[in-house]
Scaffold this motif. Structure first.
Motif, PDB file in Angstrom:
ATOM      1  N   ALA A  47       0.855  -1.184   0.000  1.00  0.00           N
ATOM      2  CA  ALA A  47       0.000   0.000   0.000  1.00  0.00           C
ATOM      3  C   ALA A  47       0.893   1.237   0.000  1.00  0.00           C
ATOM      4  O   ALA A  47       2.059   1.183   0.428  1.00  0.00           O
ATOM      5  N   MET A  48       0.342   2.358  -0.471  1.00  0.00           N
ATOM      6  CA  MET A  48       1.129   3.592  -0.562  1.00  0.00           C
ATOM      7  C   MET A  48       0.249   4.796  -0.243  1.00  0.00           C
ATOM      8  O   MET A  48      -0.959   4.799  -0.515  1.00  0.00           O
ATOM      9  N   PHE A  49       0.884   5.817   0.328  1.00  0.00           N
ATOM     10  CA  PHE A  49       0.204   7.045   0.739  1.00  0.00           C
ATOM     11  C   PHE A  49       1.029   8.232   0.251  1.00  0.00           C
ATOM     12  O   PHE A  49       2.235   8.311   0.513  1.00  0.00           O
ATOM     13  N   SER A  50       0.400   9.165  -0.455  1.00  0.00           N
ATOM     14  CA  SER A  50       1.060  10.376  -0.944  1.00  0.00           C
ATOM     15  C   SER A  50       0.248  11.607  -0.556  1.00  0.00           C
ATOM     16  O   SER A  50      -0.930  11.497  -0.198  1.00  0.00           O
ATOM     17  N   TYR A  51       0.864  12.759  -0.632  1.00  0.00           N
ATOM     18  CA  TYR A  51       0.182  14.001  -0.252  1.00  0.00           C
ATOM     19  C   TYR A  51       0.659  15.145  -1.126  1.00  0.00           C
ATOM     20  O   TYR A  51       1.726  15.086  -1.751  1.00  0.00           O
ATOM     21  N   ILE A  52      -0.148  16.215  -1.153  1.00  0.00           N
ATOM     22  CA  ILE A  52       0.187  17.449  -1.876  1.00  0.00           C
ATOM     23  C   ILE A  52       0.236  18.597  -0.880  1.00  0.00           C
ATOM     24  O   ILE A  52      -0.624  18.714  -0.001  1.00  0.00           O
ATOM     25  N   GLU A  53       1.240  19.455  -1.032  1.00  0.00           N
ATOM     26  CA  GLU A  53       1.347  20.653  -0.197  1.00  0.00           C
ATOM     27  C   GLU A  53       1.936  21.808  -1.000  1.00  0.00           C
ATOM     28  O   GLU A  53       2.574  21.610  -2.037  1.00  0.00           O
ATOM     29  N   PHE A  96       4.693  24.039  -5.117  1.00  0.00           N
ATOM     30  CA  PHE A  96       3.842  22.866  -4.936  1.00  0.00           C
ATOM     31  C   PHE A  96       4.627  21.574  -5.149  1.00  0.00           C
ATOM     32  O   PHE A  96       5.496  21.489  -6.020  1.00  0.00           O
ATOM     33  N   ALA A  97       4.293  20.567  -4.363  1.00  0.00           N
ATOM     34  CA  ALA A  97       4.923  19.261  -4.492  1.00  0.00           C
ATOM     35  C   ALA A  97       3.944  18.177  -4.074  1.00  0.00           C
ATOM     36  O   ALA A  97       3.078  18.395  -3.220  1.00  0.00           O
ATOM     37  N   MET A  98       4.079  17.008  -4.698  1.00  0.00           N
ATOM     38  CA  MET A  98       3.361  15.810  -4.270  1.00  0.00           C
ATOM     39  C   MET A  98       4.398  14.747  -3.972  1.00  0.00           C
ATOM     40  O   MET A  98       5.245  14.444  -4.813  1.00  0.00           O
ATOM     41  N   LYS A  99       4.366  14.183  -2.771  1.00  0.00           N
ATOM     42  CA  LYS A  99       5.373  13.227  -2.334  1.00  0.00           C
ATOM     43  C   LYS A  99       4.734  12.021  -1.663  1.00  0.00           C
ATOM     44  O   LYS A  99       3.688  12.138  -1.009  1.00  0.00           O
ATOM     45  N   CYS A 100       5.393  10.884  -1.813  1.00  0.00           N
ATOM     46  CA  CYS A 100       5.033   9.694  -1.039  1.00  0.00           C
ATOM     47  C   CYS A 100       5.534   9.914   0.387  1.00  0.00           C
ATOM     48  O   CYS A 100       6.694  10.283   0.595  1.00  0.00           O
ATOM     49  N   SER A 101       4.661   9.702   1.362  1.00  0.00           N
ATOM     50  CA  SER A 101       5.053   9.908   2.760  1.00  0.00           C
ATOM     51  C   SER A 101       4.933   8.650   3.611  1.00  0.00           C
ATOM     52  O   SER A 101       5.375   8.636   4.759  1.00  0.00           O
ATOM     53  N   ALA A 102       4.343   7.596   3.049  1.00  0.00           N
ATOM     54  CA  ALA A 102       4.241   6.345   3.799  1.00  0.00           C
ATOM     55  C   ALA A 102       4.048   5.189   2.829  1.00  0.00           C
ATOM     56  O   ALA A 102       3.413   5.343   1.778  1.00  0.00           O
ATOM     57  N   ILE A 103       4.599   4.029   3.196  1.00  0.00           N
ATOM     58  CA  ILE A 103       4.420   2.824   2.409  1.00  0.00           C
ATOM     59  C   ILE A 103       4.185   1.653   3.354  1.00  0.00           C
ATOM     60  O   ILE A 103       4.768   1.587   4.442  1.00  0.00           O
ATOM     61  N   ARG A 104       3.299   0.783   2.972  1.00  0.00           N
ATOM     62  CA  ARG A 104       3.046  -0.411   3.772  1.00  0.00           C
ATOM     63  C   ARG A 104       3.864  -1.561   3.203  1.00  0.00           C
ATOM     64  O   ARG A 104       3.737  -1.899   2.021  1.00  0.00           O
TER      65      ARG A 104
END
Length: 480
Positions: free
Chosen positions: A39-45, A387-395
């Motif tokens: 699983a993967m989790f990404s975010y935008i800031e 602006f950036a979108m990055k992966c912040s967590a991986i299962r």
């Protein structure tokens, strides 16, 4: 023939294929993650930039246009042919799984702050999560498409700040705040890189204003944000409609504008610098003055050359000498029957300078309207608000692990880590980014804070369909 049969030269089908709405190197990334990734989790800031707060807008457009239609076997065939010829591997099995298991809809969950929210930079605005082990990488694959939200957010942010600037001068010098939504008109359609940019950026401007000549932007706001008519315009001259009469008949061209469009309560805008602005202003104030007064409409003069700060004031002084003015409740002068629209050299700095010059000369902000083109929709980029979108967590297997980048060569590019959310204080409106599950403590009292992010999309379903009217209310709640 091979290219034609696989659609490799069919730009329309390529543009509508979500598998190809990405960067080339993304096609190879499924082979680069740890083999136990599930699983993967990404975010935008926004990592900072020109403005310390951003107005969030535009994600709904992207979701409706690109994520609410399923991937099809034909799209997979097209993408396979493209990437094979392009020199990249292709995860055919993963995409066939999307079609077979989910009917072609991407199994990702997108959460976002409500559109119209004004959020300080360095906070999470959007999160993207995929927990299907066979296609977990989708949470990063969608970066190219989703990160383009930077554009409507940045346009909306700039327009929101400009609305605040103009509003401050109206509060100081005007008796009528109802004119605020029409004080900054979108002239940007011809200055952008594409029709799609005109649509997206033009719609973003309309969060804060209701005047636009960017037809595609108005249409996009109507379509994607459930409006009947999001903005309005008025009849206006361009140089060709004046100069086609010839220099010796410029007065006839002006007179025709009043005859055609000068009706009681109407507004007509006439560019007047085709040859000699000051001679034209004398004609308006003498030979054509009675026609303007008899029309019952409002004449708006557009000086379209010269130093904006100087020329606007000179134009206004000439019109005041001819048409007169009245002193309002703030002790400022408001022109009778005429106004000025400045559409040349308009940007955040010149708007402030023009308003300050008029204020210093005793003129109310009522007298001026701005038309903004390239600086509104084109003179911004992703780095304007960083602006950036990055992966912040991986299962990995069954356990989540933090992911971050922290380059010693640029601390500003340090990314956040963990599965993230955004909290808002229900009393103060303050925002705070936190990790999941939220650790409520003495500084984050559970009763005072709540999650600000809302699930807007899940596996092909749009779960929030907000109207532009609601976005506008949220964006300008501080004005109440």
């Amino acid at each position: 023939m091979q290219n034609e049969s696989n659609g490799l030269n069919d730009i329309a089908s390529i543009l509508s294929n979500p598998i190809l709405n990405t960067d080339s190197y993304k096609a190879s990334h499924y082979l680069q993650y740890p083999p136990e990734a599930s699983a993967m989790f990404s975010y935008i800031e926004s990592r900072g930039g020109r403005y310390d707060r951003t107005l969030f807008f535009g994600l709904q457009m992207l979701i409706k246009e690109y994520l609410c239609r399923p991937v099809t076997p034909a799209m997979i065939d097209q993408a396979k042919a493209f990437f094979t010829a392009h020199g990249e591997p292709f995860n055919e099995a993963g995409w066939r799984h999307v079609v077979g298991q989910y009917g072609g809809y991407l199994p990702v969950r997108i959460r976002a702050v409500p559109e119209g929210s004004v959020v300080p930079t360095h906070n999470v605005l959007v999160t993207v999560e995929c927990d299907d082990p066979q296609v977990f990488w989708l949470a990063s694959y969608l970066e190219t498409m989703l990160l383009r939200v930077w554009y409507p957010v940045t346009v909306a942010t700039q327009s929101w700040h400009l609305r605040n600037t103009i509003r401050s001068y109206l509060l100081k010098s005007s008796d009528d705040l109802t004119q605020l939504p029409f004080k900054l008109h979108d002239f940007g359609a011809r200055g952008v890189s594409s029709a799609e940019s005109a649509a997206i950026g033009g719609a973003a401007h309309l969060v804060s204003f209701m005047g636009s000549d960017t037809v595609l932007g108005v249409a996009a706001a109507n379509r994607y944000y459930n409006e009947t008519m999001a903005a309005f315009s008025v009849p206006a001259a361009e140089h060709s409609t004046i100069t086609s009469w010839g220099r010796e008949r410029e007065t006839d061209a002006f007179r025709n504008m009043i005859a055609q469009f000068g009706k009681p309560g109407a507004i007509v805008s006439v560019v007047s610098d085709s040859y000699d602005l000051f001679a034209a202003l004398r004609v308006w104030g003498t030979e054509l003055k009675q026609a303007v007064l008899d029309s019952g409409g409002m004449l708006v003069i557009r000086p379209d050359s010269g130093d904006p700060r100087t020329i606007v004031l000179q134009t206004m002084q000439a019109l005041e000498a001819s048409f007169g003015s009245a002193v309002n409740g703030k002790g400022r002068r408001v022109l009778n029957n005429v106004r000025v629209i400045q559409g040349d050299g308009v940007n955040p700095d010149s708007i402030e300078a023009i308003l300050a010059a008029l204020d210093q000369a005793g003129f109310a902000a009522d007298n001026i309207v701005f038309g903004m083109g390239g600086a509104l929709l084109q003179q911004i980029n992703r780095d304007t608000q960083r602006f950036a979108m990055k992966c912040s967590a991986i299962r990995l297997g069954d356990e989540w692990h933090d992911v971050l980048k922290d380059p010693i060569t640029d601390a500003a590019k340090r990314s956040m880590k963990g599965r993230l959310t955004l909290l808002v204080n229900r009393h103060t409106g303050e925002y705070r980014t936190a990790t999941l599950p939220v650790a409520w403590d003495a500084h984050t009292v559970e009763g005072d804070w709540e999650e600000a992010l809302v699930t807007v999309f899940d596996s092909g379903k749009l779960l929030v369909d907000v109207s532009l009217a609601e976005i506008r209310r949220r964006a300008h709640a501080h004005e109440a």
